[in-house]
Design an enzyme around this catalytic site. Structure first.
Site, mmCIF file in Angstrom:
data_model
loop_
_atom_site.group_PDB
_atom_site.id
_atom_site.type_symbol
_atom_site.label_atom_id
_atom_site.label_comp_id
_atom_site.label_asym_id
_atom_site.label_seq_id
_atom_site.Cartn_x
_atom_site.Cartn_y
_atom_site.Cartn_z
ATOM 1 N N GLU A 111 -47.449 -24.039 63.079
ATOM 2 C CA GLU A 111 -46.755 -25.331 62.989
ATOM 3 C C GLU A 111 -47.524 -26.447 63.692
ATOM 4 O OE1 GLU A 111 -42.808 -25.522 64.719
ATOM 5 O OE2 GLU A 111 -42.462 -27.525 63.932
ATOM 6 N N LYS A 142 -46.100 -24.465 58.644
ATOM 7 C CA LYS A 142 -44.903 -25.308 58.845
ATOM 8 C C LYS A 142 -45.361 -26.723 59.196
ATOM 9 C CE LYS A 142 -40.686 -25.650 61.622
ATOM 10 N NZ LYS A 142 -39.509 -24.942 62.060
HETATM 11 P P1 13P Z 1 -36.649 -29.924 63.136
HETATM 12 O O1 13P Z 1 -36.388 -29.509 61.728
HETATM 13 O O2 13P Z 1 -35.441 -30.403 63.865
HETATM 14 O O3 13P Z 1 -37.819 -30.855 63.238
HETATM 15 O O4 13P Z 1 -37.055 -28.613 63.930
HETATM 16 C C1 13P Z 1 -37.927 -27.724 63.342
HETATM 17 C C2 13P Z 1 -38.710 -27.046 64.384
HETATM 18 O O5 13P Z 1 -38.705 -25.836 64.444
HETATM 19 C C3 13P Z 1 -39.489 -27.857 65.322
HETATM 20 O O6 13P Z 1 -40.389 -27.047 66.014
#
Ligand code: 13P
Length: 365
Positions: free
Chosen positions: A167, A209
């Site tokens: 991510e 992500k």
């Molecule tokens: P949000 O969808 O609230 O941005 O959170 C996703 C997430 O896992 C952030 O690390």
């Protein structure tokens, strides 16, 4: 990947205790371990877990908690057919030599922690690198140090037999244009894959992500949802190697419906082989949390709202969502609240006024 197939997405319920306390404070609920557990257990036992949610990302506290009936939370999630996952980074810390930026930590002792999480039932993991856009940002130091950490993390996760979620989140905070977001997000993602390849990561066994491509939240030049989808697809097409099976977006501060609508358009216009789905935190939980805070024992009402959100996003992950379906939400809520209203009249008029007042909270359009 079972986690992402057939429109299923991921519920990101991995808020750290600090973040969860902020969320609970915002709705005037005490952030105790019991309350955090109750809210999460309420979501994990909702009906939509079966047909919409392929995986749930947990936080260290939650993966170790037991529910009211003595079951562990990973086993409750598995019983619903979803796969338990775990956030394994230990947070973003100030980056030396670029102190306005962050580098994510958590590599020390990670091999041992992964072993423990595997034994607790986790089968996938998450690590979030965070970048902001500014005149000089993200800097080369932030881009390369976070990419390096994401690659070392991914190698350890694959060694432990789990799937890493990679991510790299480019934040929406700021005045920047969507074009800046496109350029910077592409650079960040490309650097991540450069490092993942150096570290011999099996790209067919990861989930990316990313953020969607948006104008900054303080930008005067917002773009349309259609442009969000085309710029997001442009970025991913040129930055993500074909072996990657799935992309699960974060919501990043978008409203619930905005995050759903953008995902829907991305799927309608998707001209790649990637599965494009959701891994939302706030955009799956916001209105459920708001509702729950009015009566933390109203499990059914909270689940009704969560189910609807999960279903809307699962439709969006297949390009089948529409604003008409979204509006049916009102009907679902109203029928639920009418039922409650009637039963409260029958049982001595206890909660009636309260439920009608609550209904207005959730009917946001
Ligand atoms: P949000 O969808 O609230 O941005 O959170 C996703 C997430 O896992 C952030 O690390």
């Amino acid at each position: 990947l079972k986690i992402l197939s057939n429109g299923k997405g991921i519920l990101a319920a991995d808020e750290s205790n600090v973040t969860m306390t902020k969320r609970l404070d915002s709705v005037n609920i005490k952030s105790s371990p019991e309350n955090r557990l109750l809210f999460r257990e309420t979501l994990f036992t909702a009906e939509s877990m079966r047909d919409c949610i392929g995986g749930v990302i947990l936080y260290d506290e939650t993966i170790n908690q037991k529910s009211s009936n003595g079951k562990t939370l990973p086993s409750i999630i598995s019983d619903s057919g979803a796969i338990p996952g775990i956030k394994v980074d230990t947070g973003a810390k100030d980056l030396a030599n670029s102190l306005d930026e962050k580098v994510t930590e958590g590599l020390d002792g990670l091999r041992e922690r992964l072993k423990k999480y595997y034994e607790l039932g986790a089968r996938f993991t998450k690590w979030r690198g965070v970048y902001s856009i500014g005149e000089k940002y993200p800097s080369k130091i932030a881009i390369s140090s976070n990419a390096h950490a994401l690659a070392r993390y991914s190698a350890l996760v694959q060694e432990s037999g789990m799937v890493p979620i990679v991510e790299p989140e480019v934040l929406m905070d700021g005045e920047h244009s969507a074009e800046d977001c496109l350029i910077k997000t592409s650079e960040v993602i490309q650097k991540c894959f450069e490092e993942l390849i150096i570290h011999k990561i099996d790209l067919s066994g990861i989930i990316l992500k990313p953020n969607m491509i948006l104008a900054g939240n303080k930008s005067k030049n917002k773009i349309s949802n259609e442009e969000v989808s085309s710029k997001t697809l442009e970025c991913l097409k040129k930055s993500v190697p074909n072996e990657v099976p799935g992309i699960a977006f974060l919501s990043g501060g978008q409203s619930e419906v905005e995050a759903t609508e953008n995902l829907n358009l991305i799927n309608i216009n998707n001209n790649t082989d990637f599965i494009m789905t959701y891994s939302y935190g706030r955009a799956l939980q916001q209105s459920a949390l708001k509702f729950w805070s009015n009566d933390i024992n109203d499990i059914e009402g909270t689940q009704t709202i969560f189910n609807h959100r999960a279903r809307m996003n699962t439709l969006a992950a297949q390009g089948k969502w529409s604003s008409e379906l979204e509006k049916k939400k009102k009907k679902i809520y109203l029928s639920y609240f009418s039922k409650q209203y009637l039963s409260s009249i029958l049982s001595g008029f206890k909660k009636s006024t309260r439920y009608w007042q609550d209904s207005s909270i959730s009917i946001e359009t």
